[in-house]
Design a protein around this motif. Structure first.
Motif, PDB file in Angstrom:
ATOM      1  N   GLU A   3      54.341  43.903  42.168  1.00  0.00           N
ATOM      2  CA  GLU A   3      52.707  44.544  43.263  1.00  0.00           C
ATOM      3  C   GLU A   3      51.728  43.763  42.147  1.00  0.00           C
ATOM      4  N   ASP A   4      50.408  44.068  42.996  1.00  0.00           N
ATOM      5  CA  ASP A   4      49.578  43.628  41.805  1.00  0.00           C
ATOM      6  C   ASP A   4      48.282  44.548  41.210  1.00  0.00           C
ATOM      7  N   TYR A   5      48.893  45.272  40.056  1.00  0.00           N
ATOM      8  CA  TYR A   5      48.773  46.600  39.435  1.00  0.00           C
ATOM      9  C   TYR A   5      47.224  45.976  38.760  1.00  0.00           C
ATOM     10  N   VAL A   6      46.576  45.128  38.641  1.00  0.00           N
ATOM     11  CA  VAL A   6      45.560  44.100  38.017  1.00  0.00           C
ATOM     12  C   VAL A   6      44.906  43.482  38.865  1.00  0.00           C
ATOM     13  N   THR A   7      44.037  43.848  39.900  1.00  0.00           N
ATOM     14  CA  THR A   7      43.172  42.412  40.078  1.00  0.00           C
ATOM     15  C   THR A   7      41.882  41.879  39.344  1.00  0.00           C
ATOM     16  N   TYR A   8      41.874  40.958  39.830  1.00  0.00           N
ATOM     17  CA  TYR A   8      40.496  39.742  38.830  1.00  0.00           C
ATOM     18  C   TYR A   8      39.518  39.336  40.479  1.00  0.00           C
ATOM     19  N   ARG A   9      38.191  39.202  40.171  1.00  0.00           N
ATOM     20  CA  ARG A   9      37.584  38.446  41.499  1.00  0.00           C
ATOM     21  C   ARG A   9      35.965  38.028  39.670  1.00  0.00           C
ATOM     22  N   LEU A  10      35.854  36.887  39.893  1.00  0.00           N
ATOM     23  CA  LEU A  10      34.614  35.987  39.366  1.00  0.00           C
ATOM     24  C   LEU A  10      33.447  36.074  40.473  1.00  0.00           C
ATOM     25  N   GLU A  11      32.800  36.950  40.072  1.00  0.00           N
ATOM     26  CA  GLU A  11      31.223  36.472  40.349  1.00  0.00           C
ATOM     27  C   GLU A  11      30.226  35.999  39.702  1.00  0.00           C
ATOM     28  N   GLY A  12      29.270  34.741  39.977  1.00  0.00           N
ATOM     29  CA  GLY A  12      29.277  33.947  39.052  1.00  0.00           C
ATOM     30  C   GLY A  12      30.121  33.786  37.961  1.00  0.00           C
ATOM     31  N   ALA A  13      28.422  34.208  36.774  1.00  0.00           N
ATOM     32  CA  ALA A  13      29.575  34.434  35.577  1.00  0.00           C
ATOM     33  C   ALA A  13      30.027  35.364  34.900  1.00  0.00           C
ATOM     34  N   ILE A  14      30.133  36.241  35.792  1.00  0.00           N
ATOM     35  CA  ILE A  14      30.809  37.585  35.280  1.00  0.00           C
ATOM     36  C   ILE A  14      32.398  37.665  36.056  1.00  0.00           C
ATOM     37  N   ALA A  15      33.695  37.797  35.611  1.00  0.00           N
ATOM     38  CA  ALA A  15      34.380  38.013  36.009  1.00  0.00           C
ATOM     39  C   ALA A  15      35.407  39.602  35.589  1.00  0.00           C
ATOM     40  N   LEU A  16      35.422  40.297  36.387  1.00  0.00           N
ATOM     41  CA  LEU A  16      35.260  41.357  37.495  1.00  0.00           C
ATOM     42  C   LEU A  16      37.645  41.925  36.940  1.00  0.00           C
ATOM     43  N   VAL A  17      38.142  42.561  36.226  1.00  0.00           N
ATOM     44  CA  VAL A  17      39.177  43.022  35.683  1.00  0.00           C
ATOM     45  C   VAL A  17      39.231  44.503  36.928  1.00  0.00           C
TER      46      VAL A  17
END
Length: 266
Positions: A3-17
């Motif tokens: 399962e994906d227990y950690v998500t990742y998203r990139l918004e411009g210069a910022i990585a959301l973990v």
């Protein structure tokens, strides 16, 4: 299938973990640690700033106690352990980019250890903080003896561990566990606002702040001053000179205390 227990998203210069076990109050097990490591390393490559957050009403209730019980009773893990908490949390604390943590609900045990690996911490009014390991017959294991103790001091950490005391958001701010407290549900928005501000610095400056400062804190007075001198003497990127010119020619935004403005200073 894992399962994906950690998500990742990139918004411009910022990585959301984001921690993503809301049904388990985002308890941390070895799968979470492994996926968190992968996400943090990816952020190192793609982003200028990282934001740690969590899905659901809690940041993290800490160690997955079912996994801890299996170890305590001698049951072998289902697969070989890949990465230690120390290694992964240090990738946050002493990696190449700054991290801002957005906190809500439970921030306890290993969750607090992870939060204190971040460089700036924001919580909303629902957050509460604690170190319940003493009541569970275990000890901190995610670097808390180093990071949390340096933030709150020996006396406060000892009290939290011996008595199981929980700190609310206001108490956590007074104890320096967090630097910003916002209304419920607004921690991530504030963290993103701060991350955007941090991303506007030069990467060179951000690297020095998150890597030199904590090491100076480990040194004697004289050695700390010497490291500061060496750091100041390092070659600077061309952007630094341009920023100094902008300030001297009054093109930069003037510095104004936050209490005297409606928004944050640039």
């Amino acid at each position: 299938m894992t399962e994906d227990y950690v998500t990742y998203r990139l918004e411009g210069a910022i990585a959301l973990v984001g921690l993503n076990r809301p049904e388990k109050r985002n308890a941390i097990n070895e799968t979470v640690i492994s996926q968190l490591r992968d996400a943090v390393l990816r952020a190192h490559e793609e982003a200028d700033v990282g934001v740690l957050h969590a899905h659901g009403p809690n940041f993290s209730a800490g160690l997955d106690l079912a996994e801890a019980l299996a170890r305590a009773t001698g049951q072998p893990p289902r697969k070989r352990r890949r990465h230690s908490w120390h290694e992964v949390f240090d990738l946050v604390a002493r990696g190449p980019i700054p991290w801002v943590a957005a906190l809500q609900g439970a921030v306890v045990g290993g969750g607090l250890e992870l939060a204190t690996a971040a460089h700036v911490r924001v919580c909303d009014e629902s957050a509460f903080f604690g170190l319940p390991e003493g009541q569970r017959g275990i000890f901190v294991g995610g670097g808390g003896t180093v990071r949390i103790q340096r933030v709150v001091g020996y006396s406060a950490m000892t009290d939290m561990m011996l008595t199981g005391r929980l700190l609310d958001a206001a108490e956590a701010e007074r104890a320096n566990l967090v630097r910003y407290v916002v209304p419920a549900g607004q921690a991530l928005d504030k963290a993103m606002e701060l991350a955007a501000k941090v991303a506007s610095n030069t990467p060179d400056t951000n690297w020095k702040i998150v890597n030199v400062l904590p090491r100076v804190n480990d040194l004697s007075h004289d050695d700390g001053l010497f490291m500061e001198y060496l750091t100041l003497s390092m070659p600077r990127p061309p952007e630094a000179a341009q920023r100094l010119r902008d300030f001297l020619e009054a093109r930069a935004t003037p510095l104004v205390p936050s209490s005297h403005q409606s928004g944050e200073a640039s």
